[in-house]
Scaffold this motif. Structure first.
Motif, short mmCIF file in Angstrom:
data_model
loop_
_atom_site.label_atom_id
_atom_site.label_comp_id
_atom_site.label_asym_id
_atom_site.label_seq_id
_atom_site.Cartn_x
_atom_site.Cartn_y
_atom_site.Cartn_z
N LYS A 1 0.85 -6.46 -3.49
CA LYS A 1 1.99 -7.28 -2.48
C LYS A 1 1.86 -8.14 -1.93
N GLN A 2 0.27 -9.16 -2.22
CA GLN A 2 -0.31 -10.17 -1.92
C GLN A 2 -0.62 -10.24 -2.60
N ARG A 3 -1.05 -11.30 -3.29
CA ARG A 3 -2.23 -12.07 -4.21
C ARG A 3 -3.59 -12.49 -3.11
N TYR A 4 -3.99 -12.97 -2.53
CA TYR A 4 -5.41 -13.03 -2.02
C TYR A 4 -5.42 -11.96 -0.70
N PRO B 1 -4.88 -2.10 -13.53
CA PRO B 1 -4.53 -3.32 -13.75
C PRO B 1 -4.52 -4.60 -12.49
N VAL B 2 -4.01 -4.02 -11.13
CA VAL B 2 -3.83 -4.59 -10.12
C VAL B 2 -4.94 -5.35 -9.90
N LEU B 3 -6.39 -4.52 -9.67
CA LEU B 3 -7.59 -5.86 -9.09
C LEU B 3 -7.80 -6.24 -10.64
N TRP B 4 -7.72 -5.67 -12.10
CA TRP B 4 -7.81 -6.63 -13.19
C TRP B 4 -7.07 -8.22 -13.05
N ALA B 5 -5.77 -8.03 -12.73
CA ALA B 5 -5.33 -9.08 -12.39
C ALA B 5 -5.51 -10.82 -11.70
N TYR B 6 -5.96 -9.58 -11.07
CA TYR B 6 -6.41 -10.54 -9.76
C TYR B 6 -8.22 -11.13 -9.70
N ALA B 7 -8.70 -10.22 -10.28
CA ALA B 7 -10.13 -10.95 -10.88
C ALA B 7 -9.45 -12.17 -11.75
N ARG B 8 -8.91 -11.37 -13.02
CA ARG B 8 -9.06 -12.82 -13.69
C ARG B 8 -7.69 -14.14 -13.12
N ASP B 9 -7.35 -14.12 -11.85
CA ASP B 9 -6.42 -14.91 -10.85
C ASP B 9 -7.45 -16.13 -10.46
N LEU B 10 -8.81 -15.25 -9.94
CA LEU B 10 -9.58 -15.44 -9.83
C LEU B 10 -10.79 -16.68 -10.41
N TRP C 1 -10.77 -12.23 -19.57
CA TRP C 1 -11.11 -13.22 -18.55
C TRP C 1 -10.09 -14.19 -18.92
N LEU C 2 -9.70 -14.65 -19.75
CA LEU C 2 -8.91 -15.53 -20.50
C LEU C 2 -7.80 -15.87 -20.16
N THR C 3 -7.19 -14.30 -20.50
CA THR C 3 -5.42 -13.99 -20.28
C THR C 3 -4.89 -14.34 -19.69
N PRO C 4 -3.53 -14.11 -19.83
CA PRO C 4 -2.19 -14.38 -18.39
C PRO C 4 -2.56 -13.17 -17.74
N HIS C 5 -2.39 -14.36 -16.73
CA HIS C 5 -2.29 -12.68 -15.07
C HIS C 5 -1.40 -12.23 -14.33
N ASP C 6 -0.81 -13.30 -13.77
CA ASP C 6 0.49 -13.81 -13.68
C ASP C 6 0.57 -13.19 -11.70
N ARG C 7 -0.35 -13.63 -11.81
CA ARG C 7 -0.16 -13.57 -10.18
C ARG C 7 0.26 -14.30 -9.16
N ASP C 8 0.44 -15.11 -9.87
CA ASP C 8 1.89 -16.51 -8.97
C ASP C 8 2.72 -16.41 -8.80
N SER C 9 2.87 -14.97 -9.33
CA SER C 9 5.05 -14.56 -8.86
C SER C 9 4.57 -14.47 -7.76
N LEU C 10 3.39 -13.33 -7.54
CA LEU C 10 3.75 -13.41 -5.91
C LEU C 10 3.40 -14.68 -4.91
N GLY C 11 3.79 -16.08 -5.37
CA GLY C 11 3.46 -16.71 -4.03
C GLY C 11 2.05 -17.40 -3.79
N GLY C 12 1.79 -18.40 -2.99
CA GLY C 12 0.62 -18.47 -2.43
C GLY C 12 -0.04 -19.59 -2.63
N ARG C 13 -0.28 -19.85 -2.43
CA ARG C 13 -1.10 -21.43 -2.57
C ARG C 13 -3.09 -21.00 -2.23
N PRO C 14 -3.83 -21.22 -3.67
CA PRO C 14 -4.71 -20.89 -3.72
C PRO C 14 -5.59 -21.67 -3.07
#
Length: 338
Positions: free
Chosen positions: A210-213, A252-261, A302-315
């Motif tokens: 539900k949230q990016r971070y 899926p969620v943790l893998w995308a989150y980890a790739r985002d970071l 690790w370098l594949t798209p993660h699509d986490r930016d769809s949740l918004g946020g500012r890293p």
């Protein structure tokens, strides 16, 4: 070869020795060690998840010019981490072969763990602290005079209570939880640690769906602390520590989150997968007697798209990404995901 060290507790549950040197480096110098540019050296190993936190925070805050960094090799023996990556096997600033020397210079009868990260006072050669949890907080709050322009707030006051709550359970169940599974000496102790670990990973998946971070819309200390365990999960914890309900890549969620970071400057560019695998598989001979280091897993994911930016946020919140690493601190290309 590393031999003679035992990590598994034959009586059952692994208990981490948490007796660290509590001296702090602060802006007002109340413990006798004031913040000063160039005075201290951060000693790390890229293999170690606890040290990896300090590497990331130092880079995000832009403290490279104020706080130099010595990098120990990926393995150690009973005595301590060594500077075998440096010419002549000595740290070029401290002039020592083993991190142990800095601990014994301050405490000749030191009987606790020689751990990284550690910060050493260069003029005296004495270790100041190895309290890994406090080190990164102090880099954020006490070293502000040397932060780069655009440094993010990793421990902002408005989010501090939430960050502390998340950090407490992540440390107990995940950061230390993988070790509690890996070093368990009985089936009962292993089962307990395994179930606790994956229950917490499921909890984190629900939170991060539900949230990016972990604390909302920006990267904080909490994300740094979770990331250093997740990035090692498939490479070592899944197999070596028997944390094998699923791979990270199958969550899926943790893998995308980890790739985002991982793909955020300051995170993935600090990761040396060769050092990580060599440390765990070569040092823990009571778990892996042969010392054989596995060739896998495939790191290209690790370098594949993660699509986490769809949740918004500012890293970086109101801040900016850190600049590129200096050549001296870059991870060798053959050790990195590619």
């Amino acid at each position: 070869m590393v031999s003679g060290m035992a990590y598994v507790n034959p009586a059952g549950e692994f208990t981490r020795d948490q007796r660290y040197i509590a001296t702090r480096i602060t802006a007002d110098g109340r413990d006798g060690y004031p913040v000063e540019a160039g005075r201290y050296r951060l000693v790390v190993s890229r293999a170690c998840p606890w040290a990896n936190r300090a590497i990331i925070v130092r880079r995000l805050l832009g403290l490279e010019d104020a706080l130099s960094m010595g990098i120990a090799g990926p393995t150690h023996d009973e005595r301590s981490w060594t500077f075998d990556l440096d010419p002549g096997g000595r740290d070029p600033v401290l002039g020592i072969e083993r991190l142990r020397d800095a601990f014994l210079t301050r405490y000749p009868d030191y009987d606790k763990g020689i751990t990284v990260p550690a910060i050493v006072d260069v003029p005296t050669g004495k270790v100041v602290t190895n309290d890994f949890a406090q080190i990164t907080i102090d880099l954020s709050l006490e070293w502000t005079g040397f932060h780069r322009d655009g440094a993010p707030q990793l421990y902002p006051s408005a989010l501090r209570e939430q960050i502390d709550e998340v950090n407490a359970v992540v440390f107990a169940d995940v950061n230390n939880g993988v070790y509690r599974a890996g070093f368990a000496g009985t089936q009962e102790a292993y089962d307990k640690a395994y179930n606790r670990l994956f229950a917490r990973l499921d909890w984190l998946s629900e939170r991060l769906a539900k949230q990016r971070y972990l604390a909302g819309e920006q990267i904080t200390e909490a994300d740094v602390r979770l990331f250093t365990t997740l990035v090692r999960f498939d490479a070592v914890y899944h197999g070596h520590f028997k944390c094998n309900r699923e791979k990270l890549a199958e969550m899926p969620v943790l893998w995308a989150y980890a790739r985002d970071l991982f793909q955020t400057p300051g995170f993935g560019d600090t990761i040396d997968f060769t050092h990580i695998k060599r440390h765990y598989y070569e040092v823990h001979r009571d778990i892996n007697p042969s010392g054989v280091v596995p060739s896998g897993p495939d790191l290209s994911g690790w370098l594949t798209p993660h699509d986490r930016d769809s949740l918004g946020g500012r890293p970086f919140g109101d801040g900016t990404p850190p600049p590129p690493l200096s050549p001296a601190e870059q991870v060798p290309a053959e050790h990195a995901a590619r």
